[in-house]
Motif scaffolding. Structure first.
Motif, PDB file in Angstrom:
ATOM      1  N   GLY A 105      -3.496   9.548  -0.858  1.00 29.07           N
ATOM      2  CA  GLY A 105      -2.271   8.906  -0.352  1.00 29.07           C
ATOM      3  C   GLY A 105      -1.305   9.975   0.125  1.00 29.07           C
ATOM      4  O   GLY A 105      -0.232  10.167  -0.447  1.00 29.07           O
ATOM      5  N   VAL A 106      -1.692  10.672   1.198  1.00 29.23           N
ATOM      6  CA  VAL A 106      -0.928  11.846   1.658  1.00 29.23           C
ATOM      7  C   VAL A 106       0.410  11.435   2.289  1.00 29.23           C
ATOM      8  O   VAL A 106       1.383  12.184   2.236  1.00 29.23           O
ATOM      9  CB  VAL A 106      -1.778  12.679   2.660  1.00 29.23           C
ATOM     10  N   GLY A 107       0.465  10.225   2.860  1.00 26.51           N
ATOM     11  CA  GLY A 107       1.718   9.713   3.449  1.00 26.51           C
ATOM     12  C   GLY A 107       2.168  10.554   4.623  1.00 26.51           C
ATOM     13  O   GLY A 107       1.399  10.831   5.547  1.00 26.51           O
ATOM     14  N   GLU A 167      -5.968   9.820   3.372  1.00 23.92           N
ATOM     15  CA  GLU A 167      -4.883   8.874   3.695  1.00 23.92           C
ATOM     16  C   GLU A 167      -5.484   7.726   4.513  1.00 23.92           C
ATOM     17  O   GLU A 167      -6.253   7.944   5.440  1.00 23.92           O
ATOM     18  CB  GLU A 167      -3.773   9.606   4.469  1.00 23.92           C
ATOM     19  N   LEU A 168      -5.088   6.497   4.143  1.00 25.04           N
ATOM     20  CA  LEU A 168      -5.654   5.286   4.760  1.00 25.04           C
ATOM     21  C   LEU A 168      -5.079   4.981   6.139  1.00 25.04           C
ATOM     22  O   LEU A 168      -5.781   4.482   7.018  1.00 25.04           O
ATOM     23  CB  LEU A 168      -5.333   4.108   3.812  1.00 25.04           C
ATOM     24  N   CYS A 184      -0.949   9.920  -5.184  1.00 26.77           N
ATOM     25  CA  CYS A 184       0.356   9.315  -4.877  1.00 26.77           C
ATOM     26  C   CYS A 184       0.210   7.840  -4.553  1.00 26.77           C
ATOM     27  O   CYS A 184       1.098   7.251  -3.938  1.00 26.77           O
ATOM     28  CB  CYS A 184       0.976  10.038  -3.695  1.00 26.77           C
ATOM     29  N   LEU A 185      -0.919   7.245  -4.923  1.00 27.89           N
ATOM     30  CA  LEU A 185      -1.111   5.821  -4.617  1.00 27.89           C
ATOM     31  C   LEU A 185      -0.198   4.981  -5.502  1.00 27.89           C
ATOM     32  O   LEU A 185      -0.032   5.279  -6.687  1.00 27.89           O
ATOM     33  CB  LEU A 185      -2.569   5.420  -4.870  1.00 27.89           C
ATOM     34  N   LYS A 240       0.828  -1.221   0.000  1.00 22.15           N
ATOM     35  CA  LYS A 240       0.000   0.000   0.000  1.00 22.15           C
ATOM     36  C   LYS A 240       0.853   1.258   0.000  1.00 22.15           C
ATOM     37  O   LYS A 240       0.416   2.318  -0.443  1.00 22.15           O
ATOM     38  CB  LYS A 240      -0.930   0.006   1.209  1.00 22.15           C
ATOM     39  N   VAL A 241       2.060   1.169   0.526  1.00 22.75           N
ATOM     40  CA  VAL A 241       2.921   2.363   0.576  1.00 22.75           C
ATOM     41  C   VAL A 241       3.780   2.443  -0.694  1.00 22.75           C
ATOM     42  O   VAL A 241       3.909   3.507  -1.303  1.00 22.75           O
ATOM     43  CB  VAL A 241       3.765   2.387   1.872  1.00 22.75           C
ATOM     44  N   PRO A 254       9.776   9.020   1.441  1.00 24.44           N
ATOM     45  CA  PRO A 254       8.809  10.001   0.947  1.00 24.44           C
ATOM     46  C   PRO A 254       9.309  10.663  -0.343  1.00 24.44           C
ATOM     47  O   PRO A 254      10.515  10.684  -0.607  1.00 24.44           O
ATOM     48  CB  PRO A 254       8.710  11.035   2.069  1.00 24.44           C
ATOM     49  N   SER A 255       8.384  11.223  -1.124  1.00 31.82           N
ATOM     50  CA  SER A 255       8.768  11.922  -2.360  1.00 31.82           C
ATOM     51  C   SER A 255       9.732  13.055  -2.031  1.00 31.82           C
ATOM     52  O   SER A 255       9.603  13.737  -1.009  1.00 31.82           O
ATOM     53  CB  SER A 255       7.537  12.502  -3.048  1.00 31.82           C
ATOM     54  N   GLY A 276      -9.216   7.858   5.454  1.00 36.60           N
ATOM     55  CA  GLY A 276     -10.211   7.133   4.670  1.00 36.60           C
ATOM     56  C   GLY A 276      -9.576   6.445   3.488  1.00 36.60           C
ATOM     57  O   GLY A 276      -8.363   6.538   3.265  1.00 36.60           O
ATOM     58  N   ASN A 277     -10.433   5.767   2.725  1.00 34.97           N
ATOM     59  CA  ASN A 277      -9.983   4.969   1.590  1.00 34.97           C
ATOM     60  C   ASN A 277     -10.257   5.715   0.289  1.00 34.97           C
ATOM     61  O   ASN A 277     -11.380   6.196   0.075  1.00 34.97           O
ATOM     62  CB  ASN A 277     -10.751   3.638   1.601  1.00 34.97           C
ATOM     63  N   ALA A 278      -9.254   5.784  -0.555  1.00 35.78           N
ATOM     64  CA  ALA A 278      -9.425   6.474  -1.844  1.00 35.78           C
ATOM     65  C   ALA A 278     -10.520   5.815  -2.690  1.00 35.78           C
ATOM     66  O   ALA A 278     -11.012   6.430  -3.641  1.00 35.78           O
ATOM     67  CB  ALA A 278      -8.109   6.484  -2.606  1.00 35.78           C
ATOM     68  N   ALA A 294       4.904  14.760   2.213  1.00 31.88           N
ATOM     69  CA  ALA A 294       6.039  15.238   1.416  1.00 31.88           C
ATOM     70  C   ALA A 294       5.584  16.172   0.280  1.00 31.88           C
ATOM     71  O   ALA A 294       6.316  17.106  -0.081  1.00 31.88           O
ATOM     72  CB  ALA A 294       6.802  14.051   0.833  1.00 31.88           C
ATOM     73  N   ILE A 295       4.403  15.913  -0.273  1.00 27.02           N
ATOM     74  CA  ILE A 295       3.884  16.786  -1.334  1.00 27.02           C
ATOM     75  C   ILE A 295       2.989  17.860  -0.722  1.00 27.02           C
ATOM     76  O   ILE A 295       2.976  19.015  -1.162  1.00 27.02           O
ATOM     77  CB  ILE A 295       3.167  15.933  -2.391  1.00 27.02           C
TER      78      ILE A 295
HETATM   79  C1  LIG Z   1       3.876   6.120  -2.183  1.00 26.20           C
HETATM   80  S1  LIG Z   1       3.136   6.635  -0.647  1.00 26.20           S
HETATM   81  C2  LIG Z   1       3.075   8.382  -1.043  1.00 26.20           C
HETATM   82  C3  LIG Z   1       3.126   9.255   0.155  1.00 26.20           C
HETATM   83  C4  LIG Z   1       3.380  10.734  -0.105  1.00 26.20           C
HETATM   84  N1  LIG Z   1       2.316  11.353  -0.844  1.00 26.20           N
HETATM   85  C5  LIG Z   1       4.690  10.942  -0.835  1.00 26.20           C
HETATM   86  O1  LIG Z   1       4.636  11.286  -2.034  1.00 26.20           O
HETATM   87  O2  LIG Z   1       5.743  10.777  -0.213  1.00 26.20           O
HETATM   88  C6  LIG Z   1       1.459   6.084  -0.833  1.00 26.20           C
HETATM   89  C7  LIG Z   1       0.504   6.448   0.301  1.00 26.20           C
HETATM   90  O3  LIG Z   1      -0.822   6.024  -0.083  1.00 26.20           O
HETATM   91  C8  LIG Z   1      -1.501   5.502   1.052  1.00 26.20           C
HETATM   92  N2  LIG Z   1      -2.581   4.622   0.564  1.00 26.20           N
HETATM   93  C9  LIG Z   1      -2.456   3.379   0.012  1.00 26.20           C
HETATM   94  N3  LIG Z   1      -3.658   2.891  -0.341  1.00 26.20           N
HETATM   95  C10 LIG Z   1      -4.568   3.859  -0.032  1.00 26.20           C
HETATM   96  C11 LIG Z   1      -5.982   3.965  -0.183  1.00 26.20           C
HETATM   97  N4  LIG Z   1      -6.711   2.969  -0.729  1.00 26.20           N
HETATM   98  N5  LIG Z   1      -6.595   5.097   0.227  1.00 26.20           N
HETATM   99  C12 LIG Z   1      -5.869   6.126   0.772  1.00 26.20           C
HETATM  100  N6  LIG Z   1      -4.533   6.085   0.940  1.00 26.20           N
HETATM  101  C13 LIG Z   1      -3.881   4.971   0.552  1.00 26.20           C
HETATM  102  C14 LIG Z   1      -0.406   4.789   1.822  1.00 26.20           C
HETATM  103  O4  LIG Z   1      -0.759   4.600   3.175  1.00 26.20           O
HETATM  104  C15 LIG Z   1       0.782   5.746   1.622  1.00 26.20           C
HETATM  105  O5  LIG Z   1       0.828   6.702   2.655  1.00 26.20           O
END
Ligand SMILES: C[S@@+](CC[C@H](N)C(=O)[O-])C[C@H]1O[C@@H](n2cnc3c(N)ncnc32)[C@H](O)[C@@H]1O
Length: 193
Positions: free
Chosen positions: A48-50, A72-73, A116-117, A17-18, A23-24, A93-95, A53-54
């Motif tokens: 996907g705020v993580g 963000e999940l 960013c998913l 999922k990550v 981070p970016s 929440g879930n995207a 970083a963005i």
């Molecule tokens: C690649 S990381 C990107 C984080 C940040 N935006 C960055 O660029 O560094 C992906 C993020 O998406 C989140 N994520 C994954 N599946 C998700 C979903 N279904 N709904 C919301 N967020 C989700 C993860 O928990 C993770 O924080």
């Protein structure tokens, strides 16, 4: 906590999922927000705020709290995000429920989705579910921006993703390769405005 450590912990908890160990970078973030002009009637949704970083660059171009919605999940990440970005709407929440979350927020028309998913490593049903949500906004005229890492660019899920998006919204605009990111990656943009 240090952002890199927080991100790594999130990755170890849920690698698929990550999708990345770091981070970016600011350089990748710059390509993700380039040219965006959010407003209350051109809301930017960040999926996907993580660790933000963005978000830390987005907050500089968001005029007020009615112009941004982050989803963000991972609840542990959301707790810190809310502390670090108290003026931004960040929902745990879930995207796959983006349209419902946006409706509940009472915010205006969505002009941009910054996504960013990690589509390449997400299970196919999640990928499809998120893209159906994205389509609801694209039908109303919206710009969709996402990142793809160079090492996975020609893997079947990444290519399938681009093919599907091209069929729906035409050829993407691709940024130059951002080498100052771990891993290096591209930003892809589809615009249905
Ligand atoms: C690649 S990381 C990107 C984080 C940040 N935006 C960055 O660029 O560094 C992906 C993020 O998406 C989140 N994520 C994954 N599946 C998700 C979903 N279904 N709904 C919301 N967020 C989700 C993860 O928990 C993770 O924080």
């Amino acid at each position: 906590m240090n952002e890199n450590i927080e991100f790594l912990q999130a990755f170890l908890k849920n690698p698929a999922k990550v999708g990345s160990v770091k981070p970016s970078s600011p350089e990748l973030a710059a390509t993700m927000i380039e040219g965006l002009e959010p407003s209350a009637e051109n809301v930017v949704i960040e999926l996907g705020v993580g660790t933000g970083a963005i978000t830390k660059f987005l907050q500089n171009i968001v005029p007020d709290h009615r112009s941004y919605l982050g989803i963000e999940l991972d609840s542990a990440l959301v707790k810190n995000l809310r502390r670090n970005f108290p003026d931004l709407n960040i929902v745990c929440g879930n995207a796959m429920e983006t349209a419902a979350i946006h409706k509940r927020s009472g915010l205006g028309k969505v002009g941009y989705i910054v996504c960013c998913l990690p589509f390449v490593s997400l299970p196919a049903p999640v990928r499809t579910g998120v893209l159906e949500e994205v389509d609801e906004f694209m039908q109303q005229g919206c710009e969709f921006r996402t990142l793809q890492y160079a090492h996975g660019y020609y893997l079947p899920p990444a290519m399938k993703f681009r093919e599907l998006m091209r069929k729906r919204y035409g050829k993407e605009k691709r940024s130059p390769l951002v080498v100052r990111n771990v891993p290096p990656g591209y930003t892809l943009t589809w615009d249905s405005k």
